[in-house]
Design a protein around this motif. Structure first.
Motif, short mmCIF file in Angstrom:
data_model
loop_
_atom_site.label_atom_id
_atom_site.label_comp_id
_atom_site.label_asym_id
_atom_site.label_seq_id
_atom_site.Cartn_x
_atom_site.Cartn_y
_atom_site.Cartn_z
N LEU A 66 4.10 2.55 -70.63
CA LEU A 66 2.79 3.11 -70.95
C LEU A 66 1.80 1.98 -71.04
CD1 LEU A 66 1.38 5.84 -71.82
CD2 LEU A 66 1.53 4.93 -74.13
N ILE A 75 8.58 3.20 -72.77
CA ILE A 75 8.56 4.59 -73.23
C ILE A 75 9.96 4.98 -73.68
CG2 ILE A 75 8.29 6.99 -72.48
CD1 ILE A 75 6.07 6.03 -70.62
N CYS A 88 5.56 5.64 -77.27
CA CYS A 88 5.46 4.19 -77.10
C CYS A 88 4.86 3.64 -78.38
CB CYS A 88 4.61 3.85 -75.89
SG CYS A 88 4.55 2.09 -75.58
N ALA A 131 -4.81 6.46 -70.82
CA ALA A 131 -3.56 5.72 -70.72
C ALA A 131 -3.00 5.94 -69.32
CB ALA A 131 -2.56 6.20 -71.77
N ILE A 133 0.85 6.16 -67.29
CA ILE A 133 2.31 6.21 -67.37
C ILE A 133 2.86 5.71 -66.04
CG2 ILE A 133 4.33 7.70 -67.52
CD1 ILE A 133 2.70 9.66 -69.11
#
Length: 163
Positions: A66, A75, A88, A131, A133
């Motif tokens: 992350l 993660i 996270c 964010a 991923i």
């Protein structure tokens, strides 16, 4: 000649940036972040990001890292009554250092945290509520941007009483 050099530099800079996918093989129903403070001085503090996933084909993809507010973390996955959660935790240790003429009184000092190479070369420009991923699908590393990460009020953990 100069134009060709500028064009090549521009293309090189673009190739080093990570490409975001528009669609991911999972859906995120809730994205929250919450700061926390440990109950004891040496515990430290940090920020935990929790993403609740509606659907995730665990046999087809693996969530890896992350990227959030200039930090990169691994993660961890878990099942909850709300659904599958990806978490996270970005941990910060206290920065106080005890300097004393007697070296034995400096035993508890921790060395300063060195930022990892992956944090120093943060590959995305994100707003505070965004964010990214990283995940592996079909042996290929992909990146998906998460919008609207909601800040929840901070949490302070109580220390245990000494027995």
């Amino acid at each position: 000649m100069i134009a060709l050099l500028i064009l090549m530099m521009g293309l090189y800079a673009c190739s080093s940036q990570k490409k975001l996918t528009a669609d991911a093989p999972f859906t995120i129903s809730k994205a929250i972040c919450q700061t926390w403070t440990g109950g004891m001085e040496q515990t430290g503090h940090g920020t935990e990001v929790t993403l609740t996933l509606d659907a995730l084909a665990m046999d087809q993809i693996t969530l890896k890292e992350l990227y959030f507010r200039g930090r990169v973390g691994d993660i961890t996955m878990g099942n909850t009554p709300e659904g599958i959660q990806a978490r996270c935790n970005f941990i910060e240790q206290p920065k106080e250092i005890s300097m004393h003429s007697d070296p034995a009184k400096e035993v508890g000092n921790q060395p300063p945290r060195v930022r990892s190479k992956r944090e120093m070369e943060f590959p995305f420009e994100l707003k505070p509520d965004e964010a990214v991923i990283s995940y592996i699908e079909n042996d290929s590393l992909k990146f998906f941007k998460v919008d609207n990460v909601v800040d929840k009020p901070g949490r302070v953990y109580q220390s245990r009483p000494n027995n």
